[in-house]
Design an enzyme around this catalytic site. Structure first.
Site, PDB file in Angstrom:
ATOM      1  NE  ARG A  10     -48.146 -10.071 -24.255  1.00  0.00           N
ATOM      2  CZ  ARG A  10     -47.957 -10.918 -24.976  1.00  0.00           C
ATOM      3  NH1 ARG A  10     -47.744 -11.083 -26.005  1.00  0.00           N
ATOM      4  NH2 ARG A  10     -48.740 -12.107 -24.277  1.00  0.00           N
ATOM      5  CB  CYS A  11     -41.410  -7.665 -20.505  1.00  0.00           C
ATOM      6  SG  CYS A  11     -39.833  -8.129 -19.480  1.00  0.00           S
ATOM      7  CB  SER A  12     -42.991  -8.300 -14.898  1.00  0.00           C
ATOM      8  OG  SER A  12     -41.855  -9.146 -14.742  1.00  0.00           O
TER       9      SER A  12
END
Length: 115
Positions: A10-12
């Protein structure tokens, strides 16, 4: 030598780092640390490889950081590591590990230094 990434899909920045590794023909072992939850020994070993303190690995923007008063300078390394074991989302990400070296992927290009 194998490469591992502590990854949060979920982390870019985590996604960018994983793509950067793959673009450089590195197929890392993906450790979904939010699901698999690292123990204190694994966190301590990783801190040593990173060459940083537990405080430097904390995500200070997380609610759990504020809720547990982790800004308290009197807290020991052991207490901070215990907080990360309890709440893995407190761990800064992504972390790329190769052998006895590790780098935070902030920015993602930093991880190329250990490949």
């Amino acid at each position: 030598m194998s490469v591992e990434i502590w990854h949060n899909p979920r982390c870019s920045k985590s996604r960018e780092t994983l793509k950067l590794l793959e673009d450089n023909q590195v197929n890392p072992k993906v450790f979904l640390y939010l699901e698999e939850k690292p123990n204190s020994k694994l966190i301590l070993d990783t801190l040593k490889k990173l060459g940083i303190s537990a405080r430097d690995l904390l995500r200070k923007s997380e609610d759990a950081y504020k809720d547990n008063n982790l800004k308290d300078k009197e807290l020991s390394e052991k207490q901070l590591i215990a907080a990360m074991v309890q709440e893995p989302k407190l761990i800064e990400r992504p972390i790329v590990i190769k052998g006895n070296q590790a780098k935070l992927g902030r920015p993602p290009q930093q991880v190329l230094e250990i490949l």
